[in-house]
Design a protein around this motif. Structure first.
Motif, short mmCIF file in Angstrom:
data_model
loop_
_atom_site.label_atom_id
_atom_site.label_comp_id
_atom_site.label_asym_id
_atom_site.label_seq_id
_atom_site.Cartn_x
_atom_site.Cartn_y
_atom_site.Cartn_z
N ILE A 1 -2.23 1.78 -4.07
CA ILE A 1 -1.17 0.77 -4.05
C ILE A 1 0.09 1.32 -4.74
O ILE A 1 0.03 2.28 -5.50
CB ILE A 1 -1.62 -0.54 -4.74
N MET B 1 -8.75 1.79 0.60
CA MET B 1 -7.69 2.12 -0.34
C MET B 1 -7.51 3.64 -0.49
O MET B 1 -6.39 4.13 -0.66
CB MET B 1 -7.96 1.48 -1.70
N ALA C 1 0.86 -1.18 0.00
CA ALA C 1 0.00 0.00 0.00
C ALA C 1 0.90 1.23 0.00
O ALA C 1 2.03 1.18 0.47
CB ALA C 1 -0.91 0.00 1.23
#
Length: 206
Positions: A153, A147, A129
């Motif tokens: 990412i 996220m 991440a």
């Protein structure tokens, strides 16, 4: 060692075990179910939370307090009261019982103003991440919400081989498609998170 320390140690051990899975395990996990939200979820207070305690008609007893690392709080007339793992209403009733020794028919309201949550419910993001971290769980939290919080990412991530370790189901593991969700905008890859989930994002092999 205190109960809180033992709980934290067990969760750190779980995260360490999850990190070991980043080495490129070829096992295919079943897809994560899209719907996993518990309709009856109630927020539980955790160490590090900020609480606003209001005692009706007693402003001198009303104040904001942090939940200490040992899971307890201290307010005027109430010392070392366990708070961690309780919902705000339950804690309010406990404070009323303590204050009843000193004032007549106390009415207390507890409002959580800063959220951390108990260790057992925090969402952990490890691996590739952009900003691996621990997040407080929120009702109806989705994979996309997680996220966004961790900044997506890295360029080295194998997003479609990411997985969720679901502690609420005894450590069962599910596959998730982060690359499809983040790079291709495939909303069908978005799934619900559950309290205590560990999101594992492996590195790709180039």
């Amino acid at each position: 060692m205190t109960r809180v320390s033992l709980a934290k140690s067990s969760w750190l051990a779980l995260v360490s075990a999850a990190v070991l899975l980043l080495g490129g395990c070829a096992t295919q996990y079943p897809p994560a179910p899209s719907g996993a939200v518990a309709a009856d979820y109630n927020y539980l207070i955790g160490a590090g939370d900020m609480l606003s305690i209001v005692v009706w008609r007693n402003p001198e007893l009303s104040m904001g307090v942090p939940v200490r690392p040992d899971g307890k709080i201290t307010t005027p007339l109430v010392e070392d009261l366990p708070a961690m793992g309780k919902d705000p209403s339950t804690l309010a009733r406990d404070i009323e019982k303590q204050l009843a020794k000193y004032i007549r028919d106390p009415i207390v309201t507890v409002v959580v103003t800063g959220f951390v949550g108990p260790y057992s419910e925090q969402i952990r993001v490890v691996g590739e991440a952009a900003k691996p971290q621990i997040l407080p769980y929120k009702q109806k939290m989705s994979l996309l919400d997680v996220m966004i919080a961790v900044g997506g990412i890295t360029d080295f991530a194998d997003g479609n081989k990411a997985s969720i370790l679901r502690t609420a189901e005894g450590g069962k593991q599910y596959s998730v498609r982060l690359k499809d969700l983040l790079k291709r905008g495939d909303v069908s890859a978005n799934v619900d998170m559950r309290p205590g989930d560990v999101l594992i994002i492996p590195q790709g092999w180039f």
